[in-house]
Design a protein around this motif. Structure first.
Motif: not given
Length: 456
Positions: A297-306, A327-342
């Protein structure tokens, strides 16, 4: 020639002739594509208890049923429609001996049950390799894998595994995995209606990624709904080096909390699409405890887009006493701009179109058997038939030799069945060669000939 007139329609006389006019010419293409896969070999290796060497081979049963599915038929009794011209269907589907009867088809499908799941998944992946078809990446360079549950309505039946689904009716809740922008199917699993969407999903993802990597060497992107927001799924993605975009289940979090947080964090992306509507878009990072297959079990730093939307005036112009906040939120590993991720996540909704084509166009919803294992086999064979139809449909779009009302990126399954599977041809035997003559009034004949050269 003494042919008896059966009826008259205006200036036409209806007679019964001896010409072999075939209504399902497209099955010849389906049969050839199946033969190029490993399905025949793998299915015949399965030993049926009490029938170690059956007269009708397992592969003949499997190919016959796929032939029915390719016509949008699931009922066993539909095999009787092949009995008027058995020679053609034996040749078209590449059967070794004869067409199985309705009783044989039913009994053998029950005997095989879910024991062919792994061979069918292997065949499904190898079919793409042998046909030279690769799922297409999106504009961001990722090959999407969309995992989603779609309930099957089997109400008013006593079939094994039928129970109440989240849709409010009795049926099944199968899980599907689609790959590429075309919507090819890489995995399918039948589940009971009461089955929670997350239960067993980690194993399903391991299986899906294994076969997806055989179908493409592109960068994979997993997209899932909030019902699958689980650290376990994230761990599977890390173990398989797969990017993910999973909608968060906010659980005890409230939209107002996210709205307050966006202001507190000094969100830089604030827009006002209209008067009284404010949208906050941004991202933060959170640390999650992520389990792995080896027990770590590892601790991972995850991006949350809202994306937080506040409305003080509704779209009719009525001012609100109390503002509404979504409100809508997402877990992701993508490094794209938030608008593209949504926007990327919103295209995940295309799954509903794929579900519709499977259930409506192919008729795979009210499954034919009372046994759960047999219905699981039906769903897995439907995956193969679905991909065969999708491949031919996508290939038919590559050249301007088929009628189109408007430019499209994906051919609907119903269109493929209607114009390519149910294509009429005149079968003749000349100089020891069998010929399928396509009429000059058939505007799809050029596309069909090209598909035969491409896949045969």
């Amino acid at each position: 020639m003494g042919t008896k007139v059966r009826a008259k329609i205006g200036n036409f006389e209806v007679v019964f002739g001896n010409e072999r006019i075939l209504p399902t010419t497209g099955l010849a293409l389906v049969g050839r594509m199946i033969d190029k896969s490993k399905l025949v070999q793998l299915s015949d290796q399965l030993v049926i208890p009490k029938r170690p060497q059956p007269y009708i081979k397992n592969s003949d049963v499997i190919k016959t049923y796929i032939g029915l599915l390719a016509q949008g038929k699931t009922d066993y009794e539909c095999v009787n429609e092949m009995m008027d011209d058995p020679e053609y269907y034996i040749d078209a589907l590449g059967l070794s001996r004869s067409i199985p009867s309705e009783a044989t088809l039913r009994q053998r499908m029950d005997a095989i049950g879910d024991r062919l799941r792994t061979p069918i998944l292997r065949t499904n992946a190898s079919m793409f390799i042998s046909s030279g078809v690769k799922p297409t990446a999106n504009t961001q360079g990722f090959v999407p894998i969309d995992v989603d549950v779609s309930p099957f309505d089997n109400s008013d039946t006593k079939k094994e595994g039928v129970s109440r689904t989240y849709a409010g009716y009795d049926g099944y809740a199968p899980n599907f995995a689609y790959i590429g922008t075309e919507g090819y199917m890489v995995n399918a699993e039948l589940r009971e209606g009461k089955h929670h969407c997350q239960k067993g999903t980690a194993d399903f993802l391991w299986e899906t990624f294994h076969y997806a990597k055989q179908m493409t060497d592109g960068n994979l992107l997993l997209r899932m709904d909030a019902g699958n927001d689980s650290a376990e799924n994230i761990g599977v993605c890390f173990d398989n080096n797969v990017d993910f975009l999973i909608k968060r289940n906010m659980r005890n979090e409230t939209p107002e909390w996210w709205r307050f947080g966006a202001v507190l964090m000094d969100c830089q992306n604030v827009t006002h699409p209209r008067e009284g509507k404010t949208v906050y878009i941004g991202s933060i990072f959170r640390t999650l405890d992520v389990p792995h297959a080896d027990g770590r079990v590892t601790k991972e730093r995850i991006r949350v887009v809202y994306e937080v939307t506040e409305r003080t005036i509704d779209k009719q112009g009525q001012m609100m006493l109390i503002p509404t906040v979504d409100a809508n939120t997402w877990h992701t590993t993508l490094e794209l701009p938030e608008e593209e991720i949504i926007a990327l996540y919103h295209t995940h909704a295309q799954c509903e179109q794929y579900h519709s084509e499977l259930k409506s166009d192919m008729g795979v919803e009210r499954l034919p058997s009372g046994k759960f294992a047999t219905n699981a086999l039906v769903l897995e064979l439907a995956m193969v038939a679905y991909n065969l139809l999708r491949m031919t449909g996508q290939e038919s779009l590559k050249y301007p030799d088929t009628p189109l009302k408007r430019p499209v990126k994906r051919r609907r399954i119903s269109t493929v069945i209607k114009h390519l599977m149910f294509m009429a041809a005149h079968l003749t035997l000349h100089a020891r060669k069998k010929r399928l003559a396509l009429g000059r009034s058939n505007t799809w004949r050029w596309a069909f000939a090209r598909l035969c050269r491409r896949f045969a």
